[in-house]
Design a protein around this motif. Sequence first.
Motif, PDB file in Angstrom:
ATOM      1  N   LYS A  10       0.988  -1.035   0.140  1.00 25.58           N
ATOM      2  CA  LYS A  10      -0.229  -0.201   0.178  1.00 25.58           C
ATOM      3  C   LYS A  10       0.902   1.509   0.041  1.00 25.58           C
ATOM      4  O   LYS A  10       2.008   1.878   0.931  1.00 25.58           O
ATOM      5  N   ARG A  11       0.872   2.339  -0.848  1.00 25.04           N
ATOM      6  CA  ARG A  11       1.456   3.495  -1.192  1.00 25.04           C
ATOM      7  C   ARG A  11       0.624   4.569  -0.931  1.00 25.04           C
ATOM      8  O   ARG A  11      -0.436   4.398  -1.081  1.00 25.04           O
ATOM      9  N   PRO A  54      -5.989  -2.650  -0.728  1.00 26.30           N
ATOM     10  CA  PRO A  54      -4.561  -2.379  -0.834  1.00 26.30           C
ATOM     11  C   PRO A  54      -3.924  -1.951  -2.466  1.00 26.30           C
ATOM     12  O   PRO A  54      -5.108  -2.103  -3.333  1.00 26.30           O
ATOM     13  N   ASP A  55      -3.138  -1.764  -3.021  1.00 29.16           N
ATOM     14  CA  ASP A  55      -2.310  -1.259  -4.547  1.00 29.16           C
ATOM     15  C   ASP A  55      -2.366  -2.658  -5.084  1.00 29.16           C
ATOM     16  O   ASP A  55      -2.181  -3.301  -6.053  1.00 29.16           O
TER      17      ASP A  55
ATOM     18  N   GLY B 426      -3.686   7.565  -3.245  1.00 27.38           N
ATOM     19  CA  GLY B 426      -4.004   6.963  -1.858  1.00 27.38           C
ATOM     20  C   GLY B 426      -5.436   6.741  -1.687  1.00 27.38           C
ATOM     21  O   GLY B 426      -5.714   5.552  -1.544  1.00 27.38           O
ATOM     22  N   LYS B 429      -8.391   5.053  -3.869  1.00 29.33           N
ATOM     23  CA  LYS B 429      -8.577   3.503  -3.480  1.00 29.33           C
ATOM     24  C   LYS B 429      -9.631   3.260  -1.986  1.00 29.33           C
ATOM     25  O   LYS B 429      -8.700   2.107  -1.940  1.00 29.33           O
TER      26      LYS B 429
END
Lengths: 317, 432
Positions: A10-11, A54-55, B426, B429
């Motif tokens: 996660k960024r 999460p990415d 970020g 999302k």
Amino acid sequence: MALDIQGVTKRFGALTAVDDVSFRVEPGRIFGFLGTNGAGKTTTMRMVLDILRPDSGTITWDGAPNTTVSRQAFGYLPEERGLYPKMTVAEQLRFLARLYGASKAAVERALDAWFDHFDIAENRGKRVEQLSKGNQQKVQFLAAILHDPEILILDEPFSGLDPVNAAQMKVAFLELRDRGKTIIYSTHQLDQAQEMCEDVAIIHRGRIVAGGDIRTVRRSMGTRVVRFAVADDPLPHWVEAVPGARLGERRDDHVELLVPDEEVAQRVLRAGIDRGATVTRFEIADPSLYDVFLASVGRHPELADAATTRTPEPIAV
Amino acid sequence: MNEKIRLIVRREYFSRVRERSFRISTAIQMLIVLGFAFAPTIIQAVRGEPEPAMVRVVDASGTDIAGRLAPYLGSVTDDGASGNDAVILAPASITADEARAEVRAEEVDGALLVSRDPAGELRFDYIGTGGMDTLAQRVYAAVAAVSLQDRLQRAGLSERELGTAVTPPAFSVGTADAEDTEEGAAAIGARLGVANLMALLMYIAVLVYGIWVAQGVVEEKSSRIMEIMVNAATPRQLMAGKVIGIGLAAMTQLVPTLVLGGLAFSAQGWVAERLLGDRASPTGIDFSALSIEAVSAFLVFFLLGFLLYAALYAGIGSLVSRQEEVNQATMPLTMTVMIGYFGAVFTLNGPDSLGARILSIVPLTAPVVMVSRVIVGHPAPWEVALSVTLLIVTVVLALALAARLYRSGVLMYGQKPSLRSLFRPGMAKVAR
């Protein structure tokens, strides 16, 4: 049935808060999630709860993606405590448990049982703002478990509890574990984690630096500890002459020696006897979780005194 | 309804309605409404008969000017003065200086010196406060009429011809619209009154209860329960439940107040008659303009307007962390509501002007302005349809935005989220 976190990243902008994190939490076991402030614990927990996505990577419960799991399966005690200050304890807990999806009858039953367990039955009708801090904390914990979730995510559940309340909380933990719940909890109290957890993971700057069942983790540094004392010599420097042995922390009535294996430990004992010293203590043990933690996050284990001079945790923002 | 939304609605509703402050503010509202309904009558009753103004007439013209002025102003003597605004004319054979002294001593409110110049023209000198105050204006209007009569008489008109000459002409007020020509001025007044009242009601409701929504969000934020709430339910469910719950609480306060107000204003005439007898003048709002059309337009636009502003207030609540910041943060929105309200008030003068038509389509001002237009003007059906459609779309968007801001608020405790940070990758999302 297990909670499986696989390669989760996660960024936030340029910051990688969680970097390729994987671990597995089994039901009926307590999983300690350890790390310094800002290491990525809360972000990981929020992703497990599907508050953040999460990415990359996957999070599954019993093989199914966590996004498809019912909300009732999750119990969450956030690090930032919070309840409606003006609602009564019982009203509040009923509301939250029903909101998670529990049935009315089940909520009443759980309410009675847990109020008894925590000795707070007389506070049922009080407003939360009227409770002591310890009791608020217990109510907060009940808010996380009353709907009988399968997965418990508890962010520092023991912070701020006095020893009596902490003992009650610990009993509750063990009971939930024995009922087969899957429990992830984060803490800074490593001695307690060492006592309670079956499994741990240490996260540092977004990456898992150590993990597995607690025995394996404690041995992962490739070092064992010898608790050693001889009469009339509080600091026996001569043990450094034994190949492989290092002098570690000095305790009240003994010193800790760091040795690579039991063979070296035996050599230390023999050296003592050969010198004619009276050995009053000789004990081989695994390094404490605390030492392993400090070593894992890049601090030399000898630098800090594990038992006595621990500084209080700064308040996380 | 979704079970989670139902639970949230219940909590929001009862946690407000059970508060002592709720009962107190309801009582205060009701007192204010009763005050508006009855205060003028009561004040009049307490004050009793107003003192009529007294004007000393010093007549050197040789013709009975005081007697001729009487029909325009009131009475020549103390007794027989009728109406609240009669002026007593007190003729006396005193000198001009004596009359001035009386005015100075405030024994009379003014003095009128009447004389005739050599050409026979009447001349009036009025001594009063010095300015052209209300009394002086009324005296002027009266002497103008009397002097006209006098000139006509000297020109040789008979008594009967004179009577016809000074009778007021037929005069009516209407609008350019064909439908309105049948309608009297009273009915137009009634419609304006009702439109005004409805605009005021929406304006107050949105301001008062919108703040409730913002405070409700901030309460969850400052008590830090938000994070548990977003785990148990989705932000959309939370927003919907909050807006509906607070809306119902608002109605619980507003509807009884409105009913009480309706009864009070209906009873106004009766009470005035009991207290004041024949001094009672017809006041209050004429509800005859409350057509089905007007009421249904009001209900639809009130509902949509409330939802829109509730969502916007909720979104703003998500941006602040402490109750003290709520008022400041909601300022821009409060200004928008005010623009809508004043737009509606101006609309009453030109309900189908271009400005009114634009304001009645723009979602932020449409609720207040369109209702005014429906009551006073003649909006085309497509205009109403477009206005409602745009409003519904905006409500949905506003609720989605509010849910998103609420979610972002959870993830950024203690920070002041800038607009940019809300949309950075970020945050984009965020789940669910």
